[in-house]
Design a protein around this motif. Structure first.
Motif, PDB file in Angstrom:
ATOM      1  N   LEU A 146     -37.983 -14.400   1.133  1.00  0.00           N
ATOM      2  CA  LEU A 146     -38.569 -15.487   0.017  1.00  0.00           C
ATOM      3  C   LEU A 146     -38.831 -14.462  -1.386  1.00  0.00           C
ATOM      4  CD1 LEU A 146     -39.883 -18.145  -0.410  1.00  0.00           C
ATOM      5  CD2 LEU A 146     -42.110 -17.158   0.589  1.00  0.00           C
ATOM      6  N   ARG A 147     -39.379 -13.384  -1.033  1.00  0.00           N
ATOM      7  CA  ARG A 147     -39.424 -12.396  -2.437  1.00  0.00           C
ATOM      8  C   ARG A 147     -38.143 -12.245  -2.971  1.00  0.00           C
ATOM      9  NH1 ARG A 147     -44.436 -10.255  -3.610  1.00  0.00           N
ATOM     10  NH2 ARG A 147     -43.353  -9.058  -5.208  1.00  0.00           N
ATOM     11  N   GLY A 148     -36.994 -12.056  -2.013  1.00  0.00           N
ATOM     12  CA  GLY A 148     -35.877 -11.867  -2.667  1.00  0.00           C
ATOM     13  C   GLY A 148     -35.173 -12.677  -3.482  1.00  0.00           C
ATOM     14  N   VAL A 149     -35.517 -13.796  -3.438  1.00  0.00           N
ATOM     15  CA  VAL A 149     -35.159 -14.988  -4.238  1.00  0.00           C
ATOM     16  C   VAL A 149     -35.239 -14.782  -5.556  1.00  0.00           C
ATOM     17  CG1 VAL A 149     -35.287 -17.424  -4.881  1.00  0.00           C
ATOM     18  CG2 VAL A 149     -35.143 -16.709  -2.564  1.00  0.00           C
ATOM     19  N   GLU A 150     -36.602 -14.088  -5.829  1.00  0.00           N
ATOM     20  CA  GLU A 150     -37.189 -13.593  -7.258  1.00  0.00           C
ATOM     21  C   GLU A 150     -36.266 -12.455  -7.791  1.00  0.00           C
ATOM     22  OE1 GLU A 150     -41.266 -13.067  -7.305  1.00  0.00           O
ATOM     23  OE2 GLU A 150     -41.460 -14.559  -5.941  1.00  0.00           O
ATOM     24  N   SER A 151     -35.690 -11.882  -7.033  1.00  0.00           N
ATOM     25  CA  SER A 151     -34.773 -10.617  -7.337  1.00  0.00           C
ATOM     26  C   SER A 151     -33.477 -11.259  -7.832  1.00  0.00           C
ATOM     27  CB  SER A 151     -34.380  -9.687  -6.177  1.00  0.00           C
ATOM     28  OG  SER A 151     -35.499  -8.893  -5.920  1.00  0.00           O
ATOM     29  N   VAL A 152     -33.149 -12.532  -7.050  1.00  0.00           N
ATOM     30  CA  VAL A 152     -31.802 -12.985  -7.427  1.00  0.00           C
ATOM     31  C   VAL A 152     -31.826 -13.723  -8.959  1.00  0.00           C
ATOM     32  CG1 VAL A 152     -30.240 -14.905  -6.850  1.00  0.00           C
ATOM     33  CG2 VAL A 152     -31.120 -13.554  -5.036  1.00  0.00           C
ATOM     34  N   ARG A 153     -32.865 -14.092  -9.126  1.00  0.00           N
ATOM     35  CA  ARG A 153     -33.187 -14.935 -10.541  1.00  0.00           C
ATOM     36  C   ARG A 153     -33.381 -13.665 -11.407  1.00  0.00           C
ATOM     37  NH1 ARG A 153     -38.045 -17.201 -10.157  1.00  0.00           N
ATOM     38  NH2 ARG A 153     -37.173 -18.764  -8.776  1.00  0.00           N
ATOM     39  N   ALA A 154     -34.058 -12.527 -11.346  1.00  0.00           N
ATOM     40  CA  ALA A 154     -34.006 -11.611 -12.246  1.00  0.00           C
ATOM     41  C   ALA A 154     -32.663 -10.942 -12.561  1.00  0.00           C
ATOM     42  CB  ALA A 154     -35.021 -10.252 -11.852  1.00  0.00           C
ATOM     43  N   VAL A 155     -31.964 -10.817 -11.446  1.00  0.00           N
ATOM     44  CA  VAL A 155     -30.417 -10.075 -11.836  1.00  0.00           C
ATOM     45  C   VAL A 155     -29.581 -11.093 -12.431  1.00  0.00           C
ATOM     46  CG1 VAL A 155     -28.392  -9.211 -10.471  1.00  0.00           C
ATOM     47  CG2 VAL A 155     -30.826  -8.459  -9.834  1.00  0.00           C
ATOM     48  N   THR A 156     -29.683 -12.362 -12.098  1.00  0.00           N
ATOM     49  CA  THR A 156     -28.874 -13.269 -12.834  1.00  0.00           C
ATOM     50  C   THR A 156     -29.276 -13.598 -14.183  1.00  0.00           C
ATOM     51  OG1 THR A 156     -29.066 -14.747 -10.577  1.00  0.00           O
ATOM     52  CG2 THR A 156     -28.320 -15.740 -12.705  1.00  0.00           C
ATOM     53  N   GLU A 157     -30.674 -13.608 -14.745  1.00  0.00           N
ATOM     54  CA  GLU A 157     -30.793 -13.572 -15.971  1.00  0.00           C
ATOM     55  C   GLU A 157     -30.388 -12.227 -16.936  1.00  0.00           C
ATOM     56  OE1 GLU A 157     -34.847 -14.870 -15.983  1.00  0.00           O
ATOM     57  OE2 GLU A 157     -34.490 -16.778 -15.475  1.00  0.00           O
ATOM     58  N   GLU A 158     -30.426 -11.225 -15.956  1.00  0.00           N
ATOM     59  CA  GLU A 158     -30.225  -9.863 -16.630  1.00  0.00           C
ATOM     60  C   GLU A 158     -28.592  -9.864 -16.958  1.00  0.00           C
ATOM     61  OE1 GLU A 158     -31.967  -7.948 -18.344  1.00  0.00           O
ATOM     62  OE2 GLU A 158     -30.567  -6.475 -19.060  1.00  0.00           O
ATOM     63  N   THR A 204     -32.470 -20.334  10.638  1.00  0.00           N
ATOM     64  CA  THR A 204     -32.832 -21.748  10.143  1.00  0.00           C
ATOM     65  C   THR A 204     -33.495 -21.404   8.885  1.00  0.00           C
ATOM     66  OG1 THR A 204     -33.145 -22.171  12.368  1.00  0.00           O
ATOM     67  CG2 THR A 204     -34.133 -23.724  10.736  1.00  0.00           C
ATOM     68  N   TYR A 205     -34.427 -20.477   8.824  1.00  0.00           N
ATOM     69  CA  TYR A 205     -35.345 -20.198   7.535  1.00  0.00           C
ATOM     70  C   TYR A 205     -34.311 -19.840   6.345  1.00  0.00           C
ATOM     71  CZ  TYR A 205     -38.790 -18.539   4.425  1.00  0.00           C
ATOM     72  OH  TYR A 205     -39.544 -18.126   3.436  1.00  0.00           O
ATOM     73  N   LEU A 206     -33.333 -18.841   6.654  1.00  0.00           N
ATOM     74  CA  LEU A 206     -32.443 -18.493   5.615  1.00  0.00           C
ATOM     75  C   LEU A 206     -31.702 -20.015   4.929  1.00  0.00           C
ATOM     76  CD1 LEU A 206     -31.146 -15.277   6.995  1.00  0.00           C
ATOM     77  CD2 LEU A 206     -32.220 -15.436   4.902  1.00  0.00           C
ATOM     78  N   MET A 207     -31.387 -20.858   5.968  1.00  0.00           N
ATOM     79  CA  MET A 207     -30.452 -21.711   5.576  1.00  0.00           C
ATOM     80  C   MET A 207     -31.422 -22.863   4.594  1.00  0.00           C
ATOM     81  SD  MET A 207     -27.673 -21.620   6.605  1.00  0.00           S
ATOM     82  CE  MET A 207     -26.997 -19.911   7.359  1.00  0.00           C
ATOM     83  N   SER A 208     -32.488 -22.976   5.162  1.00  0.00           N
ATOM     84  CA  SER A 208     -33.479 -23.609   4.415  1.00  0.00           C
ATOM     85  C   SER A 208     -33.969 -23.308   2.881  1.00  0.00           C
ATOM     86  CB  SER A 208     -34.618 -24.024   5.312  1.00  0.00           C
ATOM     87  OG  SER A 208     -35.887 -24.173   4.638  1.00  0.00           O
ATOM     88  N   LEU A 209     -33.953 -21.816   3.074  1.00  0.00           N
ATOM     89  CA  LEU A 209     -34.386 -21.131   1.690  1.00  0.00           C
ATOM     90  C   LEU A 209     -33.351 -21.326   0.933  1.00  0.00           C
ATOM     91  CD1 LEU A 209     -36.511 -19.380   0.435  1.00  0.00           C
ATOM     92  CD2 LEU A 209     -35.073 -17.256   1.247  1.00  0.00           C
ATOM     93  N   MET A 210     -31.999 -21.194   1.241  1.00  0.00           N
ATOM     94  CA  MET A 210     -30.860 -21.077   0.526  1.00  0.00           C
ATOM     95  C   MET A 210     -30.706 -22.824  -0.220  1.00  0.00           C
ATOM     96  SD  MET A 210     -28.008 -18.580   1.548  1.00  0.00           S
ATOM     97  CE  MET A 210     -28.436 -18.810   3.567  1.00  0.00           C
ATOM     98  N   PHE A 211     -30.755 -23.487   0.518  1.00  0.00           N
ATOM     99  CA  PHE A 211     -31.076 -25.135   0.124  1.00  0.00           C
ATOM    100  C   PHE A 211     -32.082 -25.291  -0.936  1.00  0.00           C
ATOM    101  CE2 PHE A 211     -33.098 -29.342   0.586  1.00  0.00           C
ATOM    102  CZ  PHE A 211     -32.163 -29.838   0.075  1.00  0.00           C
ATOM    103  N   LYS A 212     -33.330 -24.906  -0.738  1.00  0.00           N
ATOM    104  CA  LYS A 212     -34.370 -24.895  -1.822  1.00  0.00           C
ATOM    105  C   LYS A 212     -33.959 -24.299  -2.986  1.00  0.00           C
ATOM    106  CE  LYS A 212     -37.920 -25.537   1.763  1.00  0.00           C
ATOM    107  NZ  LYS A 212     -38.830 -24.523   2.584  1.00  0.00           N
ATOM    108  N   SER A 213     -33.634 -23.047  -2.620  1.00  0.00           N
ATOM    109  CA  SER A 213     -33.296 -22.186  -3.943  1.00  0.00           C
ATOM    110  C   SER A 213     -32.316 -22.742  -4.932  1.00  0.00           C
ATOM    111  CB  SER A 213     -33.091 -20.724  -3.462  1.00  0.00           C
ATOM    112  OG  SER A 213     -33.967 -20.314  -2.676  1.00  0.00           O
TER     113      SER A 213
END
Ligand code: IPE
Ligand code: IPE
Ligand code: MG
Length: 242
Positions: A36-48, A75-84
């Protein structure tokens, strides 16, 4: 053939996002909290990446081998990717980000496949950054698939021997799932692990590697800038003498 001229800025940065589970366990949390916290790193790296003018950012999000993890985590990862993907759509549009998912997409849950198709379609005209998620991907899977497609094309050509005699490396690259996408200049793997884990085996032939100790949820703007600085100091020789 790639140019041997030193280019300070990578055109394509690829990241093996590792260490989510350990980040969580070090804090007494469930492994999935790290994802879940890793998604925030994805956003940070994308914006940078957008700020730095990088053309391609690709992320290893789920490997073929990751299907072997406990069912609840998958299952959690699949659902997290969908939401993200759904959540990031506004950011993608605002930043001019073209979204692509590459891998064995047919193996993903239907809703995730649908959200991927919708995001790819909605962002297809965006030009600032191409953002690629490698999902249900592995390098060996990619190469094997390419070989199968090549064999089929050779058979259909009517003269397989002649067809195959003309196939060069660049033609084979055209059968890989990354056809048309430049090879990664820089591959970053977080968490201190120093292995490729069946990632871009063909495409990474001449990539520079960088292995920061930090876990993926802690890899943010500053860590990324450090990686780009290290890349800029590398001397890429492609087997030649300078
Ligand atoms: C990376 O973190 C995310 C995926 C592979 C999906 P991990 O889940 O591999 O985290 P560690 O390596 O167990 O700490
Ligand atoms: C590689 O990480 C795959 C992704 C980051 C998606 P893993 O955590 O699955 O790799 P190993 O098991 O340490 O090699
Ligand atoms: Mg791992």
């Amino acid at each position: 053939m790639q140019s041997e001229t030193a280019i300070c800025k990578p055109r394509h940065v690829s990241i093996i996002m590792d260490g989510n589970g350990r980040w969580a366990q070090e804090r007494g949390l469930e492994r999935v909290q790290g994802h879940l916290r890793g998604v925030e790193s994805v956003r940070a790296v994308t914006e940078e990446s957008v700020r730095q003018g990088i053309e391609y950012l690709s992320l290893y999000a789920f490997s073929t081998e990751n299907w072997g993890r406990p069912k609840e985590e998958v299952t959690y990862l699949m659902s997290l990717m969908f939401k993200s993907i759904m959540n990031e759509m506004d950011n993608f549009m605002r930043n001019g980000v073209r979204f692509l998912a590459l891998g064995d997409k047919g193996s993903l849950p239907g809703v995730l496949q649908e959200s991927i198709a919708a995001a790819e379609k909605a962002t297809s005209a965006n030009k600032t950054l191409t953002f690629i998620l490698f999902l249900s991907y592995s390098g060996k899977w990619d190469i094997l698939n390419a070989a199968k497609h090549l064999a089929k094309a050779a058979t259909e050509s009517g003269n397989p021997d002649e067809y195959l005699s003309k196939i060069e490396e660049k033609d084979f690259s055209g059968f890989l799932i990354t056809a048309g996408i430049p090879d990664p200049d820089l591959i970053i793997r977080t968490s201190g692990e120093q292995r490729i884990s069946n990632y871009l085996l063909w495409q990474g032939a001449y990539s520079e590697f960088y292995f920061p100790e930090v876990q993926w949820p802690d890899f943010r703007e500053e860590e990324y800038k450090k990686a780009l600085k290290v890349f800029a100091s590398r001397d890429r020789r492609y087997g030649k003498v300078k």
